[in-house]
Design an enzyme around this catalytic site. Structure first.
Site: not given
Length: 532
Positions: A289, A353, A406
């Protein structure tokens, strides 16, 4: 044991609250990296005995009767979450001069809020409490419903659901095909069953049912793993060699502008290492990430450097920060994203995301909280924006990966129907914020369970670890422990294995929950169970 049960039941006031807190804290030892399964048997046995003594005010209203049970569950949950999530405070110490003031909110405030769900669980259980084994079914019902609510209320934070404590090794992970919340219901029932030994009532039937569930849990795991090798047998064209880069970049360095070019070069150097022992070169290279510490699309030289590093037909999958212009006079939007870059240096696929971290990537109720002086814990001006829908990552050649950035990997419901057309789950993360704490190990286990639930391999790249390739049965193919710098190469089969979809898992959860409620209600009504 009866004498100990009697002493716990008769506790009152402050000693009662302390025992509840300690019982919850002990339960956290079942979580990674400890995996001490017996801790939850101790934890829930004590909770049942404490609940036996939680009578409330029989002459008052419903609230008066349930208040004592609610606070008992709250103290239990507070202990569980403080012991299981204390490491969150480490993220605030990376920039201590700016965020140390918020340390009590992370270490105490968040556990206090999450404990409200466990207070609700025990209050619900108390409504159906009885003398027999029906009371542990009531507790299982309460906790199952509470953990389900915790997965979406206020954006959700289902980290360390009780069911994870029942799945420390692959043999015990196979029940995850039924869903983490269904597993949680049965787990609480089993973990609570030893309490029946101390009070005798309902002991035979309760312990027999708990033993049956435990045998089914282990037997199903053994059977599924027995079939695993034949299920994963795959032709060569369905296999891919994946290299995961674990660069171990200190979070303080990532923040500094002066180190950004050097950090980028470190990623390139690790990616270009020759395969171990003359093995096949990787088809896919994965960076964690936000690995690229600048806006990649504003730096064509960086794309050229990536193209130089990649060989023909190789692709790089990397976490990036993506910017999007919103119009003249307006600040750009920033997204926590993943790019797929081919050997020509072209971005061929991207995904943003969807589920952002509150107070980490955006501020809920931003206008109101900004007036109170609560900033984001990210460097991007204005924080991150969330994508309205989840995009799949399509690689040259047609393979499709399901992206989870994440902590999206802790949400089972984040994985929708599109997963049926994908070759693997891809989780890129940066757990460096948490330092050498249990956080990275807990995060890895939860991502690992997503692989089992969805019958797909997991490719996981983490800045400081734990990076790994996991097969659809939760077994580790290759991995690197926390804070180990280097690369891992692994062959991944893109053939999925049989599993239930999210809708089926939800239906199973409600069926299990209803069965526990039925047992509790019938027991509460005084049905004549012949248990002794």
């Amino acid at each position: 044991m009866e004498r100990l049960a009697g002493r716990i039941i008769l506790l009152w006031g402050f000693p009662r609250a302390i025992v509840a807190f300690l019982a919850g804290a002990v339960g956290a030892l079942a979580l990674p990296p400890f995996g001490f399964l017996a801790a939850l048997f101790i934890s829930f046995t004590l909770l049942v005995w404490l609940m036996d003594g939680s009578t409330g005010n029989p002459d008052g209203g419903l609230f008066s009767r349930l208040r004592s049970a609610f606070w008992l569950g709250w103290f239990f949950g507070f202990g569980y979450f403080v012991a299981g999530l204390w490491w969150l405070g480490n993220a605030l110490l990376v920039e201590a001069d700016e965020f140390a003031w918020a340390l009590p909110l992370a270490v105490i405030g968040l556990p206090a809020c999450l404990a409200l769900f466990y207070g609700l669980a025990t209050a619900l259980a108390r409504m159906f409490w009885s003398d027999g084994f029906g009371r542990i079914a009531a507790l299982a019902f309460g906790f199952g419903l509470a953990e389900w609510l915790r997965s979406f209320v206020a954006t959700g934070f289902p980290w360390n659901a009780v069911g994870y404590g029942a799945m420390p090794i692959p043999l015990m992970m196979q029940s995850a095909v039924l869903g983490i919340y269904g597993v949680t219901v049965f787990a609480v029932f089993v973990f609570s069953a030893p309490a029946l030994i101390g009070t005798k009532k309902g002991m035979r039937l309760g312990l027999s049912l708990a033993a049956l569930l435990s045998c089914a849990h282990l037997g199903f795991g053994a059977y599924r793993l027995y079939l695993a090798d034949s299920a994963l047998a795959a032709p060569a064209e369905s296999q891919m060699v994946v290299r995961i880069v674990q660069p171990v970049i200190d979070q303080a360095r990532k923040i500094e502008d002066s180190d950004r070019a050097e950090i980028f070069e470190e990623h390139l150097a690790l990616s270009a290492l020759p395969p171990e022992d003359g093995g096949k070169r990787p088809d896919i290279i994965v960076w964690p990430e936000t690995s690229i510490p600048f806006i990649l699309t504003q730096n064509p030289d960086a794309l050229a450097r990536i193209a130089e590093m990649l060989q023909d037909d190789q692709v790089l999958i990397t976490g990036v920060v993506r910017s999007e212009e919103t119009g003249q006079g307006f600040a750009p939007r920033y997204y926590n994203s993943i790019y797929v870059i081919d050997s020509e240096g072209q971005i061929v696929s991207a995904a943003d995301k969807v589920h952002l971290v509150p107070f980490g990537e955006y501020v809920p109720y931003e206008d109101m909280l900004r007036r109170l002086g609560i900033p984001e814990a990210v460097a991007m001006p204005g924080g991150f924006s969330a994508a309205p829908v989840r995009a799949m990552l399509t690689l040259p050649g047609g393979r499709v990966f399901y992206p989870l950035i994440c902590y999206e990997a802790i949400f089972p419901q984040e994985i929708g129907e599109d997963v049926e057309r994908t070759s693997a789950l891809l989780n890129v993360t940066n757990d460096g914020w948490f330092g050498a704490t249990p956080g990275a190990y807990q995060h890895f286990q939860q991502a690992r369970i997503r692989a089992v639930e969805n019958g797909l391999p997991l490719i996981r790249a983490a800045n400081t670890g734990i990076s790994a390739v996991v097969d659809p049965y939760g077994r580790l193919i290759r991995g690197m422990d926390y804070n180990q710098k280097g690369v891992i190469d692994a062959t991944v089969s893109s053939i999925p294995v049989p599993h239930w979809g999210e809708d089926a898992r939800q239906n199973y959860f409600w069926l299990v929950l209803a069965s526990m409620l039925l047992i509790a209600v019938v027991s509460r009504a005084g049905f004549n169970f012949r248990t002794n």
